[in-house]
Design a protein around this motif. Structure first.
Motif, PDB file in Angstrom:
ATOM      1  N   SER A  51      41.584 -12.945  37.758  1.00  0.00           N
ATOM      2  CA  SER A  51      42.013 -12.586  36.411  1.00  0.00           C
ATOM      3  C   SER A  51      40.874 -12.132  35.509  1.00  0.00           C
ATOM      4  CB  SER A  51      42.753 -13.757  35.766  1.00  0.00           C
ATOM      5  OG  SER A  51      41.895 -14.881  35.680  1.00  0.00           O
ATOM      6  N   PRO A  82      47.762  -8.867  38.023  1.00  0.00           N
ATOM      7  CA  PRO A  82      48.501  -9.430  36.899  1.00  0.00           C
ATOM      8  C   PRO A  82      48.928  -8.326  35.931  1.00  0.00           C
ATOM      9  CG  PRO A  82      46.159  -9.751  36.575  1.00  0.00           C
ATOM     10  CD  PRO A  82      46.333  -9.150  37.949  1.00  0.00           C
ATOM     11  N   SER A 113      48.181  -8.029  32.997  1.00  0.00           N
ATOM     12  CA  SER A 113      47.040  -7.682  32.141  1.00  0.00           C
ATOM     13  C   SER A 113      46.134  -6.617  32.750  1.00  0.00           C
ATOM     14  CB  SER A 113      46.236  -8.938  31.806  1.00  0.00           C
ATOM     15  OG  SER A 113      45.815  -9.580  32.994  1.00  0.00           O
TER      16      SER A 113
END
Length: 128
Positions: A6, A27, A29
């Motif tokens: 992440s 993800p 994001s």
């Protein structure tokens, strides 16, 4: 890597990212990488791309190296931006190894696409 790390999404100046992960699904994001032009994801598992990846207007090449891969939702890209205008990926030139079920809107949403690599059955698409 065992999973898509992440912390990678905080490197907003990246233009090229190649990553190999056991579970390589990025993800949501991932769209924080606004300058990313090339994304290569290798994984031993199938990958599910989040809808947010189609907000990455600078993305030129998306290579996926695993089995049959899908995008979230029923369509290739989100239907519209908040203002109602279509979400076009004018920079996208290469999209590889995705399921035909995820590519129904490719011609209208990525008009400058030069290379499209499909992986999976075309029969269900042709029957509908």
């Amino acid at each position: 890597m065992s999973v898509f790390h992440s912390d990678v999404v905080h490197l907003s100046d990246l233009r090229y990212l190649a990553i190999q992960a056991y579970d390589g699904s990025p993800p949501a994001s991932i769209s924080n990488l606004v300058n990313l032009q090339t994304l290569i994801i290798s994984s031993k598992k199938n990958i599910v791309l989040p809808k947010t990846i189609w907000n990455m207007v600078n993305l030129r090449h998306l290579y996926i190296r695993s089995g049959e891969n899908l995008t979230e939702g029923p369509n290739f890209v989100q239907a519209a931006e908040n203002d109602g205008s279509p979400n076009l990926l004018l920079s996208l030139q290469t999209l590889s190894q995705v399921s035909p079920r995820s590519c129904q809107d490719v011609p209208s949403r990525a008009p400058n696409l030069r290379k499209l690599g499909l992986c999976g059955s075309l029969i269900s698409i042709l029957d509908s």
